[in-house]
Motif scaffolding. Structure first.
Motif, PDB file in Angstrom:
ATOM      1  N   ARG A  32       1.111   4.733  -8.330  1.00  0.00           N
ATOM      2  CA  ARG A  32       0.555   3.393  -8.183  1.00  0.00           C
ATOM      3  C   ARG A  32       0.820   2.519  -9.401  1.00  0.00           C
ATOM      4  N   ASN A  34     -12.837  -0.084   1.895  1.00  0.00           N
ATOM      5  CA  ASN A  34     -11.416   0.051   2.215  1.00  0.00           C
ATOM      6  C   ASN A  34     -10.703  -1.266   1.956  1.00  0.00           C
ATOM      7  N   LEU A  35      -9.474  -1.165   1.516  1.00  0.00           N
ATOM      8  CA  LEU A  35      -8.700  -2.365   1.216  1.00  0.00           C
ATOM      9  C   LEU A  35      -7.468  -2.457   2.108  1.00  0.00           C
ATOM     10  N   ARG A  55      -7.516   6.732  -6.761  1.00  0.00           N
ATOM     11  CA  ARG A  55      -8.591   6.495  -7.735  1.00  0.00           C
ATOM     12  C   ARG A  55      -9.902   6.124  -7.061  1.00  0.00           C
ATOM     13  N   VAL A  69      -2.792   6.040  -1.732  1.00  0.00           N
ATOM     14  CA  VAL A  69      -2.409   4.711  -2.194  1.00  0.00           C
ATOM     15  C   VAL A  69      -2.798   4.510  -3.653  1.00  0.00           C
ATOM     16  N   CYS A  70      -4.098   4.557  -3.930  1.00  0.00           N
ATOM     17  CA  CYS A  70      -4.510   4.285  -5.300  1.00  0.00           C
ATOM     18  C   CYS A  70      -4.820   5.555  -6.063  1.00  0.00           C
ATOM     19  N   THR A 123     -10.588   3.893  -4.881  1.00  0.00           N
ATOM     20  CA  THR A 123     -10.816   2.449  -4.818  1.00  0.00           C
ATOM     21  C   THR A 123     -10.496   1.878  -3.452  1.00  0.00           C
ATOM     22  N   CYS A 124      -9.351   2.283  -2.888  1.00  0.00           N
ATOM     23  CA  CYS A 124      -8.840   1.560  -1.734  1.00  0.00           C
ATOM     24  C   CYS A 124      -9.213   2.162  -0.402  1.00  0.00           C
ATOM     25  N   LEU A 155       0.822  -1.197   0.000  1.00  0.00           N
ATOM     26  CA  LEU A 155       0.000   0.000   0.000  1.00  0.00           C
ATOM     27  C   LEU A 155       0.867   1.262   0.000  1.00  0.00           C
TER      28      LEU A 155
END
Lengths: 712, 507
Positions: free
Chosen positions: A248, B484-485, B394, B391-392, B396-397, A166
């Motif tokens: 990313r 959440n991832l 976008r 993190v992403c 998404t996470c 992450l």
């Protein structure tokens, strides 16, 4: 004198108990600073310019437009290696006042490429151009020709995946007074600087590394990498701190991957289910470097006749890096799938088959014990059935699958320093890193246990290369290394203190022990002195002692060991109309010698199960055959399991004396090896056909069902 | 109950280019069946769409037109190939109708794509980029060589200089959760492919409201939705909604969908930012997620239509204001002085940095940012509030989750200028190491963090979840925290932690 060995169960205060992480409060409140969070005064943002082509030669790089952009303060471009070998290879970098300007400037760099044909595909063995590797034992041809045995053949595959940490790779770099300060996201604090100094022209003794918290490495963050060098050069050029973190998409493409493995496997077994031979042809890719075929047969290394042919395919993709238990998940999946198929061909219960062949492994009694425990936990007797008999009229079929694994995990070389201050406070310092596995807490536990103190009485400091050197967190070696070095350091420090107390207490140091905050006489516990009082005897001088863990030696002292087993079972449901696989339950039985912190150890196993579910059902790096680009270089389509994808997870740690007496063994890798195999076997058991390739996406399940004649 | 079914969507805004030559609304019909994996509990409440639910569509007709696709389609499971022909559309088919070149210079596709028809029921037709990943081990998928089981329709985008627009008509489509989540398309593809997904909860939506909503959706998306033949559905459901011709809802379940509605695309640098309170019809909202009680992890908090006093942003609005010409030519300059904005429109903000005032964790912070900077980047880069993580980028996470007026929001897809005037809470505002909140304590006690990078996002989302669902069970948590991832796999501890905190009632 206190001895260095591990205390017995009845004497333990913290060791082996379930202890909450001491850095939990920092992490849950957002106070913990990761490399990505470091904001230095007057810091610049760096962005990379990378190749959009999988194979190309760079003919010119024009950074003039980028340099002219207001806000851009430094620019770097590649001078030497102009051969692009994969999409995402770094060709230039820019540093600017804000992240937005840096991104813009990166777009303005004009690069001319001569595009060449790239090799991308890895699914066909004939694409291999390297010389095949060969490993054999016994006589496979004879074994297969034996009329008393049955043969099973199958083709299986497991694709390339990324680490997808992450927190991306990267670092903040600052040059001040000719010294280099780096805050990298790394699993290797002590040795991070290795040759970094050469590249940026600053001697190694003037490089300071600080990494207090890091957001995941899984084997990909051992080096300073190209971007570490670029960060240093940009920092020197601009005279300002530089933050360079991978975006990313680059993180998924160039920061390492786990090589793929496809295999044609033939298994021979006698009619009563004893394995006699295994012949495997394995191919795959790990990028444009060499390829090491995974160990097949995996774990069943004593099968009398084996042959392993490895064909590496070089592709124009980012290079491989160690991914949690390198090559084990692949080897495990290929082997266990083939074995379970063999059991199904023999119409034999899988558990029976595994137990029957456990003598062909290195630790048959460990596996037998663990298989039986796992079977009980998952309700094997009630639920198990032969393949395809998972019954019911509805489209949802249920099945069980299992897998066993092994891993090394010998503690790495490590040195720790413990300071006992005259006011009673204790400081532990070690140049190790805490990836989130609970290293800080483990250090606290060991030192506090040794000194007979509560956890709060010990301060743990790690993450700096100025502290005593400790190994990189890889190969499941951290817990063994740091627990021994801290135990030794704390013991040595304690012994110094006991000497001082002995004189005052009218006894010898041999006859003293530290327990529950007291220093007291072993045979006459009433003769005791409180910890603070004892420390006051030190006068103005603190005790500072170091301890070292040396792999072979510490093993001889029975403090650490290597080699664990481990068993996992999965209970899945497969909808044969939509192809969707649902995890109902997973059971993991894991031994890892003496456990320092039971809570974080269990979390490791839970986490590994979930990572396993991810790579079994969802995760795959999809590359376009023509352009060599990763099509799912984002977190939306490079799917990780969500909280709802995970069924009931049960973890059982083996904490009996027989395991504990081995000493501390690493746990980071073993539990992530089996889930792929266990789930794939469960799916085959449930729906009646083998879905031969991970991840078990619905279309693959349906395709397999169709080919097996079972589509709805 | 929530159902998820697929349809057509656009991004909620258009770039001024018509995706479809046809006039009039696009038509498609969808049918939905319940989650087959819970067939034995047919009347049982189905979980919210997007996570556990996996519908199968028996009959689906999608007509969509798209701009360039980057990827190919592949069909699986019992499909056979046959030459492209409209006549072949019987029970179920996926037909690709090449559109004739509309402008000189556009290239026609060189070969007719194959049509896949299926007589099997229900067939699962999934859209995948065919080439790289699906061949079975040992199977080569080279030029022109295709598995007969897996007919391939190759469509490549104009960037590859091969194909142009296509229309796709599919009679049968199994759009299951996996498709949406596991799809191998890039956001580019989906933008152009125009898929949208509905989720609806009949129990909370009255027929009238649904009708009204549907009209709005129709108008916005310019097509009509028809659903038919619910005989396979549980009887209680059918009875309730027998006469209901239209089904509609809005879904945003994080794990289920590609985030096409708020793509974080690199916009032309420093676009003029138009704050136009009058550009929208009153009461019309773009994507709000207020209705599904389970989908509380709301994204794209659209303030403009609820609060006329706020910055009043709408994508349509500012793009209209920019005018496509400037967006296209985009002379790249950065940090332009604010004065250059100059069209005389007093509502125009930017380009260049503009001063804004943000209310974060109860404090007012003044900062100067370009309009294109997200709230996340503002917090992390300008204000040194590093709890929410990037993190992403976008939506998404969920690592960037913050609470905006108490609702969990992905700060990576909220512009800082939009966040002005709203109460923002980050994880730092939920508790400190000296004064931990109940949720944070529960996380520590149940070991719901490892590396900790996802933890701030989870703690923030969980805090809002626990406030909204005080008696949440573990299953509710499973659904609720789907936005959440975590890579380290801390879900096991989290399930315990959040249901624990929910039971204790404190926040």
């Amino acid at each position: 004198m206190a001895k260095v060995d591990w205390p017995s169960k009845d004497k333990r205060t913290h060791l082996g108990k379930r202890i909450s992480r001491i850095d939990g409060p920092l992490k849950t409140t957002g106070t913990a600073k990761y490399s990505y969070d470091i904001n230095r005064p007057k810091m610049l943002w760096a962005k990379l310019v990378t190749s959009p082509y999988a194979k190309a030669e760079v003919s010119s790089i024009d950074t003039s437009a980028a340099e002219a952009l207001p806000g851009v303060k430094a620019v770097w471009k590649e001078e030497q290696n102009k051969n692009m070998q994969y999409v995402g290879q770094i060709i230039a970098a820019v540093a600017a006042e804000t992240e937005e300007i840096a991104t813009e400037a990166a777009h303005l760099v004009k690069v001319q490429y001569n595009i060449q044909d790239a090799a991308v595909s890895d699914t066909d063995a004939s694409l291999s151009k390297d010389k095949p590797t060969l490993k054999e034992g016994g006589k496979v041809d004879e074994a297969f020709a034996d009329s008393n045995s049955i043969t099973h053949s199958g083709t299986y595959g497991i694709p390339v995946i990324s680490h997808c940490c992450l927190e991306p790779h990267g670092q903040v770099t600052e040059v001040k007074d000719d010294e280099l300060y780096v805050w990298p996201s790394t699993q290797n604090v002590s040795r991070y600087t290795d040759r970094l100094g050469d590249s940026v022209g600053i001697p190694q003794n003037k490089i300071h590394v600080d990494c207090q918290h890091m957001g995941g490495g899984f084997g990909s963050k051992f080096e300073y990498d190209k971007w570490g060098v670029i960060g240093g050069l940009l920092a020197k050029q601009s005279g300002r701190p530089i933050k360079l973190m991978l975006d990313r998409d680059l993180e998924l493409m160039i920061a390492g991957n786990r090589p793929s493995a496809y295999a044609k496997i033939k298994v021979a077994a006698t009619k009563d289910g004893t394995l006699t031979a295994l012949d495997a042809e394995v191919w795959g890719t790990g990028g444009n470097g060499g390829y090491n075929p995974p160990p097949v047969p995996y774990v069943f290394t004593k099968i009398p006749n084996t042959k392993l042919v490895g064909k590496g395919i070089r592709t124009n993709r980012g290079g491989q890096r160690a991914w949690r238990a390198p090559n084990h998940p692949q080897g495990c999946f290929l082997t266990m799938s083939a074995l379970e198929d063999t059991a199904a061909a023999l119409k034999m219960d899988a558990l029976e088959f595994f137990l029957k062949n456990v003598h062909l492994t290195d630790r048959p009694d460990v596996y037998t014990e663990e298989l039986n425990i796992a079977a009980e936990l998952i309700g094997y007797k009630q639920k198990a059935h032969l393949r395809g008999q998972g019954g019911g009229d509805g489209p949802v079929k249920r099945g069980l699958g299992m897998s066993i694994h092994t891993c090394g995990g010998m503690g790495h070389p490590s040195e720790c320093e413990v300071t006992i201050n005259p006011d009673g406070s204790v400081l532990t310092r070690i140049g190790s890193q805490d990836l989130g596995v609970g290293t800080r807490t483990s250090l606290d536990i060991v030192v506090a246990e040794t000194l007979g103190l509560p956890l709060k009485a010990v301060t743990v400091e790690l993450g700096k290369n100025s502290y005593p050197q400790s190994g990189a967190s890889g190969g499941s070696t951290t817990i063994g290394g740091i627990s021994v070095s801290s135990r030794k350091a704390a013991t040595a420090a304690l012994n110094d203190l006991l000497e001082k107390v002995a004189a005052r207490a009218n006894t010898t140091a041999d006859n003293l022990e530290a327990r529950d905050g007291w220093i007291r006489q072993i045979d006459k516990p009433d003769n005791k002195m409180a910890w603070k009082e004892a420390c006051a005897l030190l006068g103005p001088t603190p005790i500072v002692q170091r301890g070292k863990s040396v792999p072979g030696e510490s093993q001889k002292e029975k403090l650490i060991d290597a080699g664990v087993g481990g068993v996992q079972m999965a209970d899945v449901s497969v909808d044969i109309e939509t192809g969707i696989v649902t995890i109902n339950e997973m059971v993991a039985v894991q031994d890892c010698g003496l456990i320092v912190n039971l809570k974080t150890a269990e979390s490791q196993v839970f986490g590994a199960l979930i990572m396993g579910i991810t790579y079994s059902l969802f995760e795959e790096a999809v590359y376009d055959h023509k352009t060599g680009r990763m099509l799912n270089a984002d977190m939306e389509f490079y799917r990780l399991a969500g909280i709802h994808d995970v069924g009931n997870l049960k973890v059982h740690m083996m904490t009996t004396d027989r395991h504990e007496s081995r000493g501390v063994i690493g746990l980071g890798e073993p539990p992530v090896i089996s889930p792929g195999a266990a789930i794939a076997n469960a799916v085959a058991n449930a729906c009646g056909v083998r879905v031969p390739q991970l991840p078990l996406t619905p279309d693959r399940v349906i395709a397999a069902l169709y080919e097996g004649g079972k589509v709805a | 109950m929530c159902f998820l079914f697929g349809g057509i969507a656009d991004r909620g805004f258009d770039f001024g280019r018509e995706m479809d030559n046809e006039k009039g609304p696009k038509k498609f019909s969808i049918m939905v069946s319940e989650d087959r994996s819970t067939q034995q509990n047919a009347d049982k409440q189905l979980p919210c769409a997007g996570n556990i639910f996996q519908p199968t569509f028996r009959k689906l007709k999608i007509r969509l037109s798209s701009a360039p696709f980057y990827h190919s389609f592949m069909t699986t499971s019992g499909l056979s190939t046959s030459p492209s022909s409209k006549a072949n559309l019987e029970s179920s088919s996926l037909e690709l109708l090449p559109r004739p070149a509309s402008k000189p210079g556009d290239t026609q596709i060189s070969s007719t794509p194959e049509v896949c028809t299926s007589t099997a029921h229900p067939s699962a037709v999934s859209f995948h980029p065919a080439t790289p990943w699906s061949p079975l081990p040992g199977q080569r998928l080279g030029e022109g060589e295709l598995s007969p089981r897996r007919p391939l329709i190759q469509i490549e985008n104009q960037k590859s200089k091969i194909e142009n627009d296509f229309q796709v008509e599919a009679d049968q489509l199994a759009v299951s959760n996996f498709l949406l989540r596991d799809a191998r398309f890039t956001p580019d593809f989906l933008r152009d492919f125009k898929i949208f997904y509905f989720c609806f909860d009949p129990e909370i939506q009255s027929e009238k409201r649904t009708e009204k909503k549907l009209r709005k959706v129709e108008k916005k998306l310019r097509f009509s939705v028809q659903t038919e033949n619910f005989s396979h559905l549980p009887t209680t459901y059918v009875k309730k909604h027998e006469n209901q011709k239209f089904r509609e809802a809005e879904l945003f379940h994080p794990q289920s969908l590609p985030r096409i509605f708020r793509p974080r695309i690199p916009l032309p640098p420093s676009p003029a930012f138009v704050a136009s309170a009058n550009s929208e019809e009153p009461g019309r909202s773009e994507r709000t997620m207020t209705d599904c009680p389970r989908c509380f992890n709301e994204r794209n908090v659209r303030m403009s239509n609820r609060n006329q006093n706020s910055s009043g942003v709408s994508r349509r609005g500012f793009l209209k204001g920019v005018g496509l010409g400037t967006a296209a030519t985009g002379v790249l300059t950065a940090v332009r002085p604010v004065a250059e904005a100059a069209t005389g429109d007093p509502n125009l903000k930017g380009p260049g940095e503009i001063p804004i005032s943000l209310k974060i964790n109860g404090q007012t912070k003044k900062v100067s940012v370009e309009p294109r900077v997200t709230l996340l980047d503002t917090l992390r880069n300008r204000l040194d509030i590093t709890g929410p993580k990037k993190v992403c980028d976008r939506a998404t996470c969920g690592a960037c989750t913050v609470l905006v007026d108490g609702k969990p929001t992905y700060s990576c897809t909220l512009l800082a200028v939009e966040a002005e005037g709203h109460d923002i809470t980050t994880v730092e505002g939920i508790g400190t190491p000296d004064k931990l909140s109940a949720v944070q304590k529960a996380f520590i006690e149940n070991d719901a963090q490892q590396c900790g990078f996802c933890t701030p996002g989870f703690v923030t989302a969980a805090t809002a979840f626990v406030r909204q669902h005080p008696n949440a069970s573990v299953d509710d948590v499973r659904k609720g925290l789907g936005g959440n991832l975590c890579r380290c796999g801390t879900y096991a501890g989290m399930l315990l932690a959040v249901s624990d905190a929910a039971k204790k009632g404190a926040v």
